[in-house]
Design a protein around this motif. Structure first.
Motif: not given
Length: 237
Positions: A134-138, A174-176, A200-206
């Motif tokens: 998913l990440t690579d597709w994005a 999302a994939g990450a 995950t927390l950092v990714a949501v904030v980002r």
């Protein structure tokens, strides 16, 4: 999106930066492998090799598909990068994964965690493969998919609505996030869920900060967000 192998249209500086980007990805995976197996004290650890394979092989495949200008863009920090995003990108993409493999390796060596059922590990492995895909597709679907948040006026930055972006606005994140949460289970370490959860927390904030930036600075993004309502999880947020 252009043609990844269109040599005559690829500026020489893009070739050099693309090679640098590929070298950085390879070096990072090598560092992960070294830290993982040093911490584990077990070079024959099957789960460890599976994790490294899932990390490395899709990166190579994506690199073969991506335009060299995109690889070059992701190789460094371009002009206009948001200062607040640089430490977040470092935490999410470098420090978090390295901490996860160190904790998981030590857990394997000293058996801190209770045993994880084989079915759970296999399910985590399958979900991990899908999350990386998913990440690579994005990344491949978005020619403006930079490694840091910046409006790429030098690269004709525009809003992408096709591929996974038709379902959620930040499919790469999302994939990450999914990969960060299932990696500890792949590596048989409940303790590694701590750094995975922090990633995950950092990714949501980002995600929230990047989305706000795109809403105000990228043409067409506000209208796109009216059509595609959810940032990371369809039906939730």
């Amino acid at each position: 999106m252009g043609h990844p192998h269109d040599d005559e249209k690829t500026p020489p500086q893009h070739d050099r930066r693309a090679l640098l980007g590929l070298a950085k990805v390879s070096a990072f995976v090598l560092i992960q492998a070294i830290l993982l197996f040093l911490a584990a004290g077990d070079i024959g650890w099957t789960a460890g090799w599976a994790y490294i394979g899932i990390t490395l092989i899709p990166a190579i495949v994506a690199a073969l598909i991506m335009e060299r200008s995109l690889i070059a863009e992701r190789a460094g920090i371009g002009p206009g990068a948001k200062g607040w995003d640089v430490p977040l990108a470092l935490l999410m993409g470098r420090i978090g994964p390295l901490t996860t493999v160190i904790v998981a390796g030590l857990d394997h060596r000293f058996a801190w965690s209770a045993s994880i059922a084989p079915g759970v590990r296999i399910a985590a492995l399958c979900v991990g493969v899908l999350s990386v895909a998913l990440t690579d597709w994005a990344v491949v679907a978005n020619p403006s998919s930079s490694g840091v948040v910046r409006i790429q006026r030098d690269r004709a930055h525009h809003t992408v609505t096709a591929g996974p972006y038709a379902a959620i606005r930040h499919p790469g994140y999302a994939g990450a996030i999914i990969f960060a949460l299932v990696s500890p289970l792949m590596l048989e370490s409940l303790w590694a869920l701590i750094p995975g959860g922090l990633q995950t927390l950092v990714a949501v904030v980002r995600t929230a900060l990047e989305d706000r930036t795109l809403q105000t600075e990228l043409e067409g993004y506000s209208e796109y967000s009216d059509r595609v309502r959810y940032r990371l999880v369809p039906g939730i947020w």
